[in-house]
Design a protein around this motif. Structure first.
Motif, mmCIF file in Angstrom:
data_model
loop_
_atom_site.group_PDB
_atom_site.id
_atom_site.type_symbol
_atom_site.label_atom_id
_atom_site.label_comp_id
_atom_site.label_asym_id
_atom_site.label_seq_id
_atom_site.Cartn_x
_atom_site.Cartn_y
_atom_site.Cartn_z
ATOM 1 N N GLU A 98 0.865 -1.184 0.000
ATOM 2 C CA GLU A 98 0.000 0.000 0.000
ATOM 3 C C GLU A 98 0.899 1.231 0.000
ATOM 4 N N CYS A 99 0.681 2.121 -0.952
ATOM 5 C CA CYS A 99 1.581 3.253 -1.159
ATOM 6 C C CYS A 99 1.688 4.135 0.089
ATOM 7 N N ASP A 100 2.894 4.602 0.343
ATOM 8 C CA ASP A 100 3.139 5.532 1.441
ATOM 9 C C ASP A 100 4.347 6.387 1.069
ATOM 10 N N THR A 101 4.617 7.390 1.875
ATOM 11 C CA THR A 101 5.739 8.287 1.618
ATOM 12 C C THR A 101 6.977 7.785 2.354
ATOM 13 N N LEU A 102 8.065 7.597 1.633
ATOM 14 C CA LEU A 102 9.326 7.200 2.262
ATOM 15 C C LEU A 102 9.958 8.434 2.886
ATOM 16 N N PRO A 103 10.124 8.446 4.213
ATOM 17 C CA PRO A 103 10.658 9.647 4.864
ATOM 18 C C PRO A 103 12.099 9.952 4.442
ATOM 19 N N GLU A 104 12.435 11.228 4.470
ATOM 20 C CA GLU A 104 13.814 11.635 4.220
ATOM 21 C C GLU A 104 14.707 11.129 5.350
ATOM 22 N N LEU A 105 15.950 10.787 5.007
ATOM 23 C CA LEU A 105 16.893 10.314 6.013
ATOM 24 C C LEU A 105 17.581 11.500 6.686
#
Length: 245
Positions: free
Chosen positions: A208-215
């Motif tokens: 299910e699509c989600d936003t990959l957080p910035e590192l």
């Protein structure tokens, strides 16, 4: 809601000998998908008759801490971990990439590990663990790629993921853990038979699509090879029987 279990073959039917054969165009109809770098993994129970109580359909894949850099894979009703498909285009195409998540301080890559057929859980020796541990994970655990029209997690082995209510010794408490059940070849039928452990239910883990957080600065993890992956906007809202070839 029942996930597909097999893909049906489409063939031409023979008509009466006096009638010429006529072709019929079949228009594929599959649930709409999107593309995202990050995604969560949502469980879909493949046979509702074997579902657990309470139902785990729609529950999400995540980990519970069992040691330094170690997490048993479980299903829970709350939001799961955010994963990404890591690897070059060639690695992902040939199922040699990894499914990773970020965790720890600083952030490290955590991969999905699936025990091999010759490995077993020490508490349940007939079962094969699934874990989310520090490292690159088991090569071959990936999202199913083209040409399959559906997208879900596969171990690239003959078998299925299952959800089981099991006691986790680290907590001395019961969780809904995720295992991998290898199929067994049946020489009488020349087919593979499912081996779902007693008290478990077979599941499909769907992105299910989600936003990959910035590192944040100082992270050990890297998103340099985090690939765009096909995923679904809302897995639980999909009525799977409506779709197919």
């Amino acid at each position: 809601m029942t996930m597909f279990t097999t893909l049906l073959a489409v063939g031409a039917a023979s008509l009466a000998s006096a009638t010429p054969l006529q072709s019929r165009q079949v228009v594929p109809n599959y649930p709409p998908n999107e593309v995202s770098t990050g995604f969560r993994l949502v469980a879909n129970v493949t046979d509702p008759a074997t579902d657990l109580t309470p139902s785990v359909d729609g529950w999400e894949f995540q980990g519970i801490h069992t040691g330094a850099g170690l997490n048993d894979a479980v299903l829970a009703s709350g939001p799961g971990r955010i994963f990404y498909h890591n690897g070059t285009a060639a690695e992902i195409r040939f199922a040699e990439g990894s499914i990773l998540a970020d965790g720890g301080t600083p952030l490290f890559p955590y991969g999905i590990y699936v025990q091999g057929e010759d490995e077993v859980d020490p508490t349940y020796p007939a079962e094969h663990d699934v874990a989310i541990n520090v490292g690159s994970g088991t090569i071959g655990v990936s999202l199913l790629a083209f040409p399959d029209p559906y997208f879900y997690l596969t171990a690239h082995a003959q078998g299925t993921f299952v959800a089981c209510p099991r006691t986790v010794p680290y907590y001395n408490a019961e969780f809904t853990v995720v295992r991998f059940a290898y199929d067994t070849f049946n020489p009488d039928t020349a087919l593979f038979d499912r081996n779902v452990p007693e008290g478990c239910t077979a599941i499909t883990l769907i992105p299910e699509c989600d936003t990959l957080p910035e590192l944040p600065e100082g992270s050990i993890s890297s998103h340099e090879f985090a690939a765009n992956s096909k995923c679904y906007e809302d897995v639980s809202a999909i009525n799977w029987p409506e779709y197919g070839p």
